[in-house]
Design a protein around this motif. Structure first.
Motif, PDB file in Angstrom:
ATOM      1  N   LEU A  34      48.171  32.394 104.476  1.00  0.00           N
ATOM      2  CA  LEU A  34      47.617  31.393 105.599  1.00  0.00           C
ATOM      3  C   LEU A  34      48.626  30.671 106.089  1.00  0.00           C
ATOM      4  O   LEU A  34      49.605  30.193 105.449  1.00  0.00           O
ATOM      5  CB  LEU A  34      46.528  30.407 104.579  1.00  0.00           C
ATOM      6  CG  LEU A  34      45.936  29.419 105.410  1.00  0.00           C
ATOM      7  CD1 LEU A  34      44.904  30.031 106.169  1.00  0.00           C
ATOM      8  CD2 LEU A  34      45.431  28.518 104.378  1.00  0.00           C
ATOM      9  N   ASP A  35      48.515  30.472 107.380  1.00  0.00           N
ATOM     10  CA  ASP A  35      49.852  29.730 108.054  1.00  0.00           C
ATOM     11  C   ASP A  35      49.272  28.100 107.910  1.00  0.00           C
ATOM     12  O   ASP A  35      48.323  27.983 108.901  1.00  0.00           O
ATOM     13  CB  ASP A  35      49.534  30.331 109.590  1.00  0.00           C
ATOM     14  CG  ASP A  35      50.685  29.641 110.448  1.00  0.00           C
ATOM     15  OD1 ASP A  35      51.782  29.076 109.797  1.00  0.00           O
ATOM     16  OD2 ASP A  35      50.632  29.371 111.608  1.00  0.00           O
ATOM     17  N   VAL A  36      50.214  27.391 107.353  1.00  0.00           N
ATOM     18  CA  VAL A  36      50.096  26.202 107.282  1.00  0.00           C
ATOM     19  C   VAL A  36      51.375  25.584 107.735  1.00  0.00           C
ATOM     20  O   VAL A  36      52.311  25.663 107.080  1.00  0.00           O
ATOM     21  CB  VAL A  36      49.865  25.769 105.881  1.00  0.00           C
ATOM     22  CG1 VAL A  36      49.606  24.065 105.699  1.00  0.00           C
ATOM     23  CG2 VAL A  36      48.581  26.306 105.210  1.00  0.00           C
ATOM     24  N   SER A  37      51.273  24.720 108.866  1.00  0.00           N
ATOM     25  CA  SER A  37      52.461  23.965 109.467  1.00  0.00           C
ATOM     26  C   SER A  37      53.021  22.971 108.402  1.00  0.00           C
ATOM     27  O   SER A  37      52.306  22.484 107.601  1.00  0.00           O
ATOM     28  CB  SER A  37      52.187  23.629 110.550  1.00  0.00           C
ATOM     29  OG  SER A  37      51.317  22.250 110.438  1.00  0.00           O
ATOM     30  N   PRO A  38      54.316  22.815 108.364  1.00  0.00           N
ATOM     31  CA  PRO A  38      54.714  21.546 107.548  1.00  0.00           C
ATOM     32  C   PRO A  38      54.130  20.422 107.915  1.00  0.00           C
ATOM     33  O   PRO A  38      54.115  19.736 106.972  1.00  0.00           O
ATOM     34  CB  PRO A  38      56.114  21.703 108.032  1.00  0.00           C
ATOM     35  CG  PRO A  38      56.460  22.840 108.309  1.00  0.00           C
ATOM     36  CD  PRO A  38      55.356  23.571 109.184  1.00  0.00           C
ATOM     37  N   ALA A  70      38.418  25.575 106.229  1.00  0.00           N
ATOM     38  CA  ALA A  70      37.065  25.560 107.104  1.00  0.00           C
ATOM     39  C   ALA A  70      37.765  26.036 108.340  1.00  0.00           C
ATOM     40  O   ALA A  70      38.200  25.189 109.400  1.00  0.00           O
ATOM     41  CB  ALA A  70      36.427  24.419 106.983  1.00  0.00           C
ATOM     42  N   GLY A  71      37.692  27.343 108.653  1.00  0.00           N
ATOM     43  CA  GLY A  71      38.250  27.877 109.903  1.00  0.00           C
ATOM     44  C   GLY A  71      39.671  27.549 110.059  1.00  0.00           C
ATOM     45  O   GLY A  71      40.398  28.102 109.110  1.00  0.00           O
ATOM     46  N   ALA A  72      40.214  26.993 110.957  1.00  0.00           N
ATOM     47  CA  ALA A  72      41.596  26.547 111.266  1.00  0.00           C
ATOM     48  C   ALA A  72      42.081  25.304 110.842  1.00  0.00           C
ATOM     49  O   ALA A  72      42.826  24.607 111.246  1.00  0.00           O
ATOM     50  CB  ALA A  72      41.942  26.784 112.677  1.00  0.00           C
ATOM     51  N   ASP A 130      50.272  23.401 114.070  1.00  0.00           N
ATOM     52  CA  ASP A 130      50.693  22.407 115.167  1.00  0.00           C
ATOM     53  C   ASP A 130      50.200  22.730 116.675  1.00  0.00           C
ATOM     54  O   ASP A 130      50.349  21.749 117.484  1.00  0.00           O
ATOM     55  CB  ASP A 130      52.213  22.564 115.220  1.00  0.00           C
ATOM     56  CG  ASP A 130      52.633  22.010 113.910  1.00  0.00           C
ATOM     57  OD1 ASP A 130      51.945  21.115 112.990  1.00  0.00           O
ATOM     58  OD2 ASP A 130      53.903  22.112 113.534  1.00  0.00           O
ATOM     59  N   THR A 131      49.634  23.815 116.958  1.00  0.00           N
ATOM     60  CA  THR A 131      49.178  23.880 118.236  1.00  0.00           C
ATOM     61  C   THR A 131      47.710  23.318 118.380  1.00  0.00           C
ATOM     62  O   THR A 131      47.526  23.067 119.779  1.00  0.00           O
ATOM     63  CB  THR A 131      48.890  25.312 118.592  1.00  0.00           C
ATOM     64  OG1 THR A 131      47.806  26.071 117.561  1.00  0.00           O
ATOM     65  CG2 THR A 131      50.130  26.352 118.365  1.00  0.00           C
ATOM     66  N   CYS A 132      47.190  22.509 117.464  1.00  0.00           N
ATOM     67  CA  CYS A 132      46.088  21.848 117.589  1.00  0.00           C
ATOM     68  C   CYS A 132      46.404  20.305 117.559  1.00  0.00           C
ATOM     69  O   CYS A 132      47.163  19.915 116.645  1.00  0.00           O
ATOM     70  CB  CYS A 132      44.921  22.162 116.543  1.00  0.00           C
ATOM     71  SG  CYS A 132      44.616  23.721 116.588  1.00  0.00           S
ATOM     72  N   SER A 137      39.109  20.762 118.751  1.00  0.00           N
ATOM     73  CA  SER A 137      38.043  21.408 117.561  1.00  0.00           C
ATOM     74  C   SER A 137      38.659  22.838 117.448  1.00  0.00           C
ATOM     75  O   SER A 137      37.639  23.765 117.072  1.00  0.00           O
ATOM     76  CB  SER A 137      36.712  21.551 118.538  1.00  0.00           C
ATOM     77  OG  SER A 137      37.185  22.338 119.960  1.00  0.00           O
ATOM     78  N   CYS A 138      39.614  23.155 116.984  1.00  0.00           N
ATOM     79  CA  CYS A 138      40.256  24.643 116.548  1.00  0.00           C
ATOM     80  C   CYS A 138      39.986  24.591 114.989  1.00  0.00           C
ATOM     81  O   CYS A 138      39.637  23.726 114.704  1.00  0.00           O
ATOM     82  CB  CYS A 138      41.897  24.679 117.166  1.00  0.00           C
ATOM     83  SG  CYS A 138      42.841  23.407 116.592  1.00  0.00           S
TER      84      CYS A 138
END
Length: 138
Positions: A34-38, A70-72, A130-132, A137-138
């Motif tokens: 899973l991609d989790v930003s710092p 839940a989603g992103a 970080d793109t959201c 609502s991403c």
């Protein structure tokens, strides 16, 4: 992907809650790629800390915490025994303390507070990427 736990309300429970949040996201990064930003890691720990602090301060008894993907986003759910719905106070630079809910409302995508038959449940949603921005609502 979710985990839940009960906190007893002692002096170490806030740090314990932050540790659980970091561990949950770290495990999901390793086990499920899973991609989790710092930033998401830090914000999740901050939200957990603020919500558990409020519960510990205002509600008698245990605090229940659930973390789920839940989603992103990661959802932080905190239940406590006090049915009073908290409200963010008007910004006041001279006030010391009591800014936690103000901070939470600014950094989360959404914040839902529901009275329960006993107590209340607060759900905060935090973007994993970080793109959201906080209100996307991403």
């Amino acid at each position: 992907m979710q985990v839940g736990y009960a906190l007893g309300g002692d002096d170490g429970c806030i740090a314990e809650a932050r540790h659980h949040a970091a561990d949950f996201l770290t495990r999901l990064q390793g086990e499920h790629d899973l991609d989790v930003s710092p930033r998401a890691m830090d914000l999740t720990q901050l939200v957990v800390s603020e919500l558990v602090t409020n519960s510990r301060k205002y509600a008698p008894g245990p605090v229940l915490v659930e973390l789920r993907i839940a989603g992103a986003a990661v959802e932080v759910v905190v239940w406590d025994s006090d049915p009073t719905v908290p409200e963010a106070r008007v910004a006041d630079p001279d006030r010391i303390g009591q800014h936690g809910l103000e901070i939470v409302k600014v950094i989360v995508q959404s914040l839902d507070i529901q009275r329960q038959s006993v107590g209340k449940r607060i759900t905060a949603r935090i973007a994993l990427s970080d793109t959201c921005t906080s209100k996307d609502s991403c």
